[in-house]
Design an enzyme around this catalytic site. Structure first.
Site, PDB file in Angstrom:
ATOM      1  N   LEU B 274      -4.596  10.880  -6.369  1.00 38.16           N
ATOM      2  CA  LEU B 274      -4.720  10.725  -7.816  1.00 38.16           C
ATOM      3  C   LEU B 274      -4.672   9.261  -8.233  1.00 38.16           C
ATOM      4  CD1 LEU B 274      -2.518  13.637  -9.128  1.00 38.16           C
ATOM      5  CD2 LEU B 274      -4.970  13.332  -9.434  1.00 38.16           C
ATOM      6  N   ARG B 275      -4.316   8.412  -7.284  1.00 41.07           N
ATOM      7  CA  ARG B 275      -4.134   7.018  -7.597  1.00 41.07           C
ATOM      8  C   ARG B 275      -5.363   6.385  -8.233  1.00 41.07           C
ATOM      9  NH1 ARG B 275       0.233   4.707  -5.147  1.00 41.07           N
ATOM     10  NH2 ARG B 275       0.253   2.450  -5.300  1.00 41.07           N
ATOM     11  N   GLY B 276      -6.515   6.720  -7.679  1.00 43.24           N
ATOM     12  CA  GLY B 276      -7.758   6.150  -8.176  1.00 43.24           C
ATOM     13  C   GLY B 276      -7.984   6.525  -9.630  1.00 43.24           C
TER      14      GLY B 276
END
Lengths: 586, 337
Positions: B274-276
């Site tokens: 989910l970082r992106g």
């Protein structure tokens, strides 16, 4: 007007004059020459040109950070019982020149530290509990003794205004001019004015010569101002700009400017669309650009013409011959030297017995420090107990380096080279995801070349592969030997080499460089047996259209795993290579 | 030493934008600047340092805590009681390659230990960088054991020191700024992931721009103070814009359409985790705030996508097109529907 064709020695003297006037401003000088009396004579001239009290320090090879950057002065700290700082070489050289012998062997980490100091003019000490910001406005003298593709690190070379090549200077010439006298500068270079036309002319010359980095024209502008300052003028004249282009830009050229007036639209600098003219035509010294007809030449034309006349002859051959790509701008042996510095990287300290490791005095002191009062130490004395003793830990990571030895000969090249390249690319991808290092050896014609020393940079690996030319005989023995030497170097650096040999096994050039199939095969098998003695893991990928007996025999002699390319789809091949790499230490 | 003014930098829009976004919203998680030599990477970062508006900090706190909300982990401010505060410049701390571990994380104060027998903690670079920027030039050449230290601190925002009988925890929340040249070596993937934005810089190739760069640099070297005066006004305007953007940031509205578009884009590119997506949202929001927009539009997303995502793609080392082209392609596909 520039001197028609100046000899390297008088250029070198002029460079020494200019650099001595502002060591830090011009970044320094890259001196390409073997160790010898000529180089010494030149260094003596430079020494004579700067003041007595200006420091000129030599940097020993393999210098550690505590001496380069500075740190805690242990003797003084122990004597006084309080931390005493010791300046490093960078700070000690402030205002003068730092001489770096064997610059082609400089590890990338050291080069980066030097580059940071060159950029900022200060050295940041964040070591041993000390925090200092010391002036370090020095110039670098990189003594480059590199052979062939060895070169000083690009990260430094690019920051130095001057390049001097003394390889072809005779000692007789060098002696003649040894009595250079020191001239004080009457004007500070940064007070010298420079008009927009001169700046534009230098930028255009850089573009015409294919000097991509902006440091080229920036340094040329500084040198033009230094030249004016040396002359006691406070504005840059045409001659200064012309000289700066000749001394700073020409040695950086990656292409030869068209001999006509500046290009119609001097736009893009990319490598396509340049047509190097024939060497003879371009090398012909032009004492004056087309000045006779149509009025005096513009400054741009003069600057470019001067630079063109000064392009070193070797460059012309490289550019026009369609031969190997110009490798000068890339750091030559970064990979190899990185490996050397890796063998003993300290990564901290732990309690231990100094007989089984190297004593870390500073950490020992730190461990002892809190207890001094309890132990009843007299002021100015430190009591160290055995439990305080700390030894340095070194990183013992073994890293796999996959060495690709690619047969780029005619027999292989015609049909199979593209496929072999494809195979290597796949394996490169494999190596990248494993964070291994890769190296590339190609053999064709008379011998073998290390196209790419061990590196972790995929960018460089792919570039080296793409530029790989094909054709010529098959010096198989030479190829195996080159891979063997590389493997030995990797092992010496503490790494684990794995060799992947791609060939069709049809050797036809013997070790001596002569033709003859039988002799060549005999030599190849001999080299293969020598390779086996190393105990390096290897895999041989047979690139022949039909699997061949010679390749099989060779694999057996090398004790390498044999794999025929026609049957090897990409998956099978990378699985095979992985199996060899993972087999554990041989 | 006078620094080259940020607003005098010619071109390099992507790099400048990324640095400004990190200054608007430090939580975007750092900027990596990778590219050609001599493109003014360090110059831009030092210019930014001079540009940042001053911040309020607790007087005497070695970690420059915010008096409004001192960090929980701050050993200095945890004591409570009335605190004095003052305006200080935002720290932009250099981590030189030759730094030793004790100076990075902090260590026993040797002077006090030797002279007075006191066990005291001397804060290191990570402490000084709290609430500011930590800059590492040639980040890809940083020694692995220092990288390991950084990875943990950059993720948690807290520096834990357990050495020489000391046991200290202190806040270390900073914007990590790294620069380097990919030819010198690749960056560890874990470290790559810590950077919110990754920008590629290339040397300008058109002649007028190149002349402009050299001319300005030359003028700066000749008369740094005079040159800076010429850009004072532009720098101040930029500073005001930064302050305004920070004030606007908490109230920025992110419409569902934008959220959905971000999710689709990340899906199309197959970025891990989910970082992106989170970074894409945050950076787009900071960009919108900086440009004075009321809502975060698709356009902001589109423009920031290459910087926010190019280093998060699963790497295909053989793809000559490179990750930038892949992001651009995905942006076109996702938003043309």
């Amino acid at each position: 007007m520039p001197p028609a064709m100046s000899d390297p020695w008088s250029d070198a003297l002029r460079v020494a004059h200019l650099a001595a006037a502002d060591p830090h401003g011009c970044g320094g000088i890259l001196v390409r020459a073997g160790a010898g009396p000529v180089r010494d004579a030149w260094l003596a001239v430079l020494r004579g040109l700067i003041g007595e009290d200006t420091p000129v320090r030599r940097m020993p090879a393999g210098i550690a950070d505590d001496r380069l950057i500075g740190g805690l002065d242990l003797a003084a700290t122990l004597r006084t019982g309080r931390p005493v700082a010791q300046r490093g070489l960078l700070a000690e050289t402030d205002g003068g020149f730092l001489v770096v012998p064997m610059a082609e062997r400089l590890p990338p980490g050291t080069a980066a530290r030097l580059a940071a100091a060159l950029d900022s003019g200060v050295v940041l000490v964040e070591r041993d509990g000390l925090q200092q910001r010391l002036p370090a406005r020095f110039g670098l003298i990189l003594l480059d003794e590199g052979i062939d593709d060895e070169a000083a690190p690009a990260v430094l070379a690019e920051r130095l205004a001057f390049r001097v090549d003394l390889t072809d200077v005779a000692l007789r010439d060098a002696k003649n001019a040894a009595s250079a006298e020191r001239r004080g500068r009457c004007v500070e270079p940064h007070h010298v004015g420079m008009d927009d036309d001169s700046v534009a002319a230098l930028c255009e010359a850089a573009a015409a010569l294919g000097v991509l980095s902006l440091r080229g024209p920036l340094l040329a502008a500084r040198v033009a101002r230094i030249a004016a300052a040396l002359d006691g003028r406070n504005a840059v004249a045409e001659a200064d700009a012309i000289e700066a282009a000749r001394l700073v830009l020409a040695p950086r050229a990656t292409r030869i400017p068209a001999s006509d007036a500046p290009p119609e639209q001097p736009t893009d600098l990319d490598e396509t669309g340049t047509e190097p003219e024939s060497p003879a035509e371009a090398a012909a010294p032009e004492s004056s650009p087309d000045a006779e007809e149509g009025g005096p030449p513009s400054l741009d034309e003069q600057v470019i013409a001067a630079a063109r006349a000064a392009i070193p002859p070797g460059l012309l051959a490289l550019l026009s011959g369609g031969g190997p790509r110009l490798r000068a701008p890339k750091a030559g042996r970064v990979g190899a030297s990185a490996a050397a510095s890796r063998s003993g990287r300290p990564i901290g300290a732990r309690p231990g017995d100094p007989r089984h490791g190297r004593l870390n005095l500073i950490e020992t002191l730190r461990a002892a420090a809190p207890w001094q009062r309890i132990r009843g130490a007299a002021p100015g004395r430190v009591i160290v107990r055995p439990e305080d003793v700390r030894i340095t830990r070194f990183r013992q990571r073994t890293e796999t380096t996959t060495i690709f030895a690619v047969d780029a000969s005619g027999s292989a090249a015609l049909e199979r080279l593209a496929e072999a390249k494809g195979a290597v690319e796949l394996l490169l991808a494999e190596a990248y995801t494993r964070r291994d290092r890769v190296a590339l050896v190609a053999f064709r014609g008379q011998g073998a070349d290390v196209i790419l020393p061990p590196t972790r940079s995929l960018v460089r690996a792919k570039r080296g592969l793409a530029a790989l030319p094909g054709g010529g005989g098959t010096p198989l023995a030479g190829g195996i030997e080159a891979a063997t030497n590389l493997a030995l170097g990797v092992r010496r650096g503490g790494g684990t080499p794995v060799v992947v040999l791609l060939t069709d096994g049809r050797a036809n050039v013997a070790r001596s460089g002569e033709g003859g199939r039988a002799r060549a095969l005999e030599d190849a098998l001999g080299a293969a047996r020598a390779f086996r003695a190393l105990g390096v893991r290897a895999i041989l990928i047979d690139t022949a259209p039909r699997p061949q007996e010679p390749a099989r025999r060779l694999a057996a002699a090398m004790e390498a795993r044999y794999l025929a390319l026609p049957h090897a789809d990409s998956g099978a091949m990378s699985a095979a290579v992985r199996a060899v790499i993972d087999r554990g230490p041989a | 030493m006078t620094t080259f003014p940020f607003s005098a930098i010619v071109g390099q829009d992507e790099m400048r934008r990324a640095l400004l976004i990190a200054a608007v919203d430090p939580s975007v998680g750092g900027v990596l600047v990778f590219g050609d030599r001599g493109t003014g990477k360090s110059t831009a970062i030092r210019g930014l340092a001079a540009l940042l508006p001053k911040m309020k900090a607790v007087a005497g706190c070695p970690y420059s805590c915010d008096p409004g909300q001192p960090a929980e982990s701050c050993p200095h401010c945890a004591k409570g009681g009335p605190r004095k505060s003052g305006l200080v410049p935002v720290p932009v701390v250099d981590l030189p390659l030759g730094a030793t571990e004790d100076r990075v994380v902090g260590a026993l104060d040797l002077e006090r230990a030797l002279a007075h027998g006191e066990k005291a903690f001397e804060p290191g670079l990570l402490a000084r960088a709290n609430r500011g920027f930590l800059y590492i030039d040639e980040v890809n050449l940083l020694d692995d054991h220092l990288v390991d230290l950084l990875l943990d601190v950059a993720a948690s925002g807290v520096n834990t020191v357990e050495r020489e009988g000391l046991s200290v925890r202190h806040p270390a929340r900073f914007v990590l700024v790294g620069s380097g040249n990919p030819e010198e070596g690749e960056l560890r993937p874990q470290l790559l992931d810590r950077f919110g934005l990754a920008v590629e810089v290339t040397t300008p190739t058109d002649l007028p721009t190149r002349i402009d760069v050299v001319r300005r640099r030359d003028a700066f070297e000749r008369d740094p103070d005079g040159f800076c005066r010429g850009y004072e006004r532009a720098d101040r305007a930029l500073q005001k814009q930064l302050t305004a953007a920070r004030a606007r940031l908490p109230g920025m509205d992110v419409p569902d359409a934008t959220l959905e578009a971000a999710a689709r884009l990340c899906l199309a590119l197959g970025t891990d985790g989910l970082r992106g997506e989170l970074t894409l949202m945050r950076t787009a929001r900071a960009l919108a705030a900086f440009e004075g927009a009321d809502i975060v539009a698709i356009d902001h997303l589109k423009r920031i996508a290459p910087s926010a995502l190019r280093h998060r793609l699963r790497r295909n080392p053989l793809d000559e097109a490179g990750s930038t082209a892949r992001v651009t392609r995905a942006v076109e596909q996702v938003f043309s529907q």
